[in-house]
Enzyme design. Structure first.
Site, PDB file in Angstrom:
ATOM      1  N   CYS A 143       0.799  -1.226   0.000  1.00  0.00           N
ATOM      2  CA  CYS A 143       0.000   0.000   0.000  1.00  0.00           C
ATOM      3  C   CYS A 143       0.831   1.276   0.000  1.00  0.00           C
ATOM      4  O   CYS A 143       0.525   2.226  -0.715  1.00  0.00           O
ATOM      5  CB  CYS A 143      -0.981  -0.003   1.168  1.00  0.00           C
ATOM      6  N   HIS A 178      -2.840   1.351   6.707  1.00  0.00           N
ATOM      7  CA  HIS A 178      -3.070   1.407   5.266  1.00  0.00           C
ATOM      8  C   HIS A 178      -2.729   2.823   4.808  1.00  0.00           C
ATOM      9  O   HIS A 178      -3.000   3.795   5.512  1.00  0.00           O
ATOM     10  CB  HIS A 178      -4.513   1.057   4.914  1.00  0.00           C
ATOM     11  N   ASP A 210      -6.782   6.410  -3.662  1.00  0.00           N
ATOM     12  CA  ASP A 210      -6.092   5.191  -3.227  1.00  0.00           C
ATOM     13  C   ASP A 210      -5.865   4.281  -4.421  1.00  0.00           C
ATOM     14  O   ASP A 210      -6.810   3.822  -5.059  1.00  0.00           O
ATOM     15  CB  ASP A 210      -6.942   4.477  -2.172  1.00  0.00           C
TER      16      ASP A 210
END
Length: 693
Positions: free
Chosen positions: A284, A342, A365
């Site tokens: 991530c 995250h 994202d």
């Protein structure tokens, strides 16, 4: 002066001229000179100046001229990829415009301003006779980027401090670990390396919708919302020829372990040089950092954000259900998970596609978690919409809302398949949401941007508006359970966990206490093998707290599956009489030894050797073998420098000396990465100011 090619269009009359694009002056004024001073790179809504010398005897004073701007493979008026602009008496910064600042019998001096809504990318400029299209002078190609300094641009950010950080800073910090055991990684974004601009524009052109129909796709090339969404999809490679492949568990032998990356440059260059084939591997924070590089390069203010205890709600019910058997193994019954952390990015832009009130920071994202409108991407989701529970706002607000707000329900599965709800926790996710502070290598907490304080009236109201309340019954508790550890916990050393059992009644209780410790990866997957187990029967007096210490040694936990050294602690206490149960879950992260780096020179000077010394202490009762130190840094080192280090004896220290020759002046950041057989990706950084002489 540079002579330009004349064969862009098929015209009956070939015209010759020389053009001075004043690269250095214009690029400096447009804040793009860090990218290049050998070509023209402009920002929307801001004028630039050029000089044209007609070498074929053409007299501009005798002819009315207009400008033709083209972009894309098939420029057309209908989709805004071909724009005809007459010269006027003054610059209009709200649209494409141009003026003749001076002229003679064979020369023109022009001031030209791209529209603040212009499509970003490559544009060609042609001067054309206003009444005879066969008379054309092809002046050349230039680049247009978003302009956060222009109040008419949708990415306008009215703060010099923030623009310096979120557009101009080529280095950053990414926060990782767990909420109680946080650490940071230095990252080289490198958005002003000249080849990176072309790679970023190539990335837009590789998007599936552009490949299928460029003319249609180019209609939206000037909208930052659209660009952010395209970049979010293209940084991962799940459904396109995107940049990165995600992998969250070994083996990584077919590529690079995600923790090894120190910057975006090697990733983007590898993708481009290998024919836009996906690069292995990312997780991530790598997806987020590459996204940040691309968006900053294109001119969109962007920052990297970490959410600790981040929920992944796969079925969109705003609850995270976790199922455990009697040995505390996850049964795999739910695909929901809670990641220790995250990482995504926020980008600053107006949301003219939404109702008022949602301009500003938008969550974007690129980590491929769930599909959005059929594509693995996420956002841009207005941060204010997430906080206020405005679930209908585009894009993907419900998913991000769950990441920071979801309920967590723990279930115990018996051998006969019966389920018992052990615990409901409405405050387990969404903690210490973090980004780098403007102008400093420090953490800034931005949790309040995403959610109201846990337990507040506003929080309850937002939950209700978001239909978050699932009518999950919360068991009445006469037993409480918690776990604590002393901080910090160092990798290689023993540590103690304290299990605290609380009897909330006026009667004595006999209880059975079970404890398990398991290694886990940061994205929520735990190993089934326990590194420590405890089963103990205790008697607790009325209204008493009892503390049970559990010691874990290095020999018990050993090496970890990734760079975060995470251990999941699970404890269950059962009232022997009533069979009432209480559960506690805690994740801890063991801290790696630090690299200490110092510059041995009095100062760093351009094109002269800089000597550094790196120190490292081995905390393990074992020899460290296969040791490698990797260095990189934009403007300091071309690519990477790898140094093999001799074995380091148990509990001994090592010193490594090396040197490099700086390539650019100014404040630069040296990034270091240490790997060995028992540790990997131990990071350090050093700020170095390189002087001209």
């Amino acid at each position: 002066m540079s002579e330009t090619a004349m064969s862009v269009d098929s015209v009956p009359v070939v015209r010759n001229c020389q053009v001075d694009f004043q690269f250095e002056k214009n690029n400096k004024e447009h804040r793009t000179d860090k990218i290049s001073i050998k070509r023209l790179i402009t920002r929307r809504g801001q004028s630039f100046n050029i000089k044209v010398d007609f070498t074929d005897g053409f007299n501009p004073n005798e002819t009315k001229l207009q400008m033709i701007f083209k972009t894309g493979p098939e420029p057309k008026n209908s989709n805004g990829t071909l724009i005809e602009v007459p010269f006027t008496k003054s610059i209009n910064l709200k649209r494409w415009s141009g003026i003749i600042t001076s002229s003679s019998s064979n020369k023109l001096c022009l001031a030209i301003s791209p529209s603040p809504r212009a499509k970003i990318g490559y544009h060609t400029l042609t001067l054309q006779h206003a009444f005879d299209s066969t008379v054309q002078y092809h002046l050349g190609t230039f680049v247009v980027l978003f302009n956060p300094w222009c109040s008419e641009d949708e990415v306008f950010l009215n703060s010099d401090l923030q623009r310096d950080e979120y557009v101009m800073n080529e280095n950053g910090m990414i926060f990782v670990g767990s909420r109680d055991y946080m650490s940071d990684i230095s990252w080289n974004f490198g958005q002003f390396e000249e080849d990176i601009l072309d790679i970023c524009l190539k990335l837009l052109d590789k998007a599936p919708k552009y490949v299928k129909n460029p003319n249609k796709a180019l209609r939206k090339r000037g909208f930052p919302v659209h660009i952010a969404r395209i970049v979010s999809a293209m940084v991962n490679s799940n459904d396109d020829s995107g940049v990165l492949v995600g992998r969250w568990s070994p083996p990584y032998s077919a590529g690079v372990y995600p923790g090894k990356w120190n910057g975006s440059l090697a990733i983007l260059r590898k993708w481009s040089e290998n024919g836009c084939r996906r690069v292995r591997y990312g997780q991530c924070w790598v997806f987020a950092a590459v996204t940040c590089t691309v968006l900053r390069c294109l001119g969109i203010p962007t920052r990297v954000v970490t959410n600790f205890d981040s929920a992944h709600d796969t079925n969109a019910n705003l609850t995270i259900d976790e199922y455990y058997d009697l040995d505390a193994n996850s049964t795999g019954e739910s695909e929901d998970s809670i990641w220790n952390f995250h990482v995504w990015v926020e980008s600053w832009m107006a949301r003219n596609d939404l109702n008022p009130g949602f301009d500003g920071w938008q969550t974007v994202d690129a980590t491929p978690q769930e599909e959005s409108e059929g594509t693995y991407c996420c956002g841009p989701a207005p941060v204010n919409a997430i906080k206020e529970g405005e679930m209908e706002m585009k894009y993907d607000v419900p998913f991000v809302f769950a990441e920071v707000n979801a309920h967590c329900v723990d279930w115990l599965i018996f051998e006969n398949g019966d389920k018992m709800q052990m615990n409901v926790d409405d405050s387990r996710v969404g903690h210490k949401i973090s980004t780098k502070r403007c102008g400093a290598d420090e953490r800034e907490d931005i949790t309040s941007n995403y959610k109201y304080p846990d337990g507040s009236v506003q929080e309850a109201e937002i939950f209700e508006k978001a239909n978050r309340i699932q009518n999950i019954p919360t068991p009445d508790k006469t037993l409480n359970l918690s776990m604590t550890t002393s901080l910090p916990i160092h990798n290689g050393k023993p540590f103690t966990v304290s299990i605290v059992v609380s009897n909330k009644t006026s009667k004595e209780k006999v209880c059975s206490v079970n404890f398990w410790a398991k290694k886990r990866r940061y994205h929520g997957v735990s190993e089934n093998k326990c590194i420590k187990k405890l089963k103990q029967e205790i008697t607790i007096s009325p209204n008493e707290d009892m503390k049970i210490p559990v010691k874990l040694d290095y020999k018990e936990y050993g090496m970890f599956p990734d760079m975060y050294n995470l251990i999941k602690l699970i404890s269950v206490v059962t009232d022997v009489s009533s069979e009432e149960k209480a559960c506690a879950i805690k994740d801890i992260s063991l801290i790696n030894p630090k690299l200490t780096v110092k510059m041995m020179n009095f100062s760093a000077v351009l094109n002269k050797k800089v000597h550094i010394e790196v120190s490292f202490q081995n905390p393990f009762p074992e020899i460290l073998k296969d040791c490698v130190l990797t260095l990189e840094g934009t403007g300091l080192i071309e690519g990477e420098m790898e140094i093999k280090v001799p074995n380091v004896a148990a509990n001994d220290s090592a010193k490594i000396k090396c040197n490099f020759v700086p390539l650019k002046t100014g404040l630069k950041k040296l990034l270091l990465d240490f790997d060995c057989d028992k540790l990997r990706d131990v990071k350090a950084s050093l700020n170095i100011t390189v002087q001209e002489k």
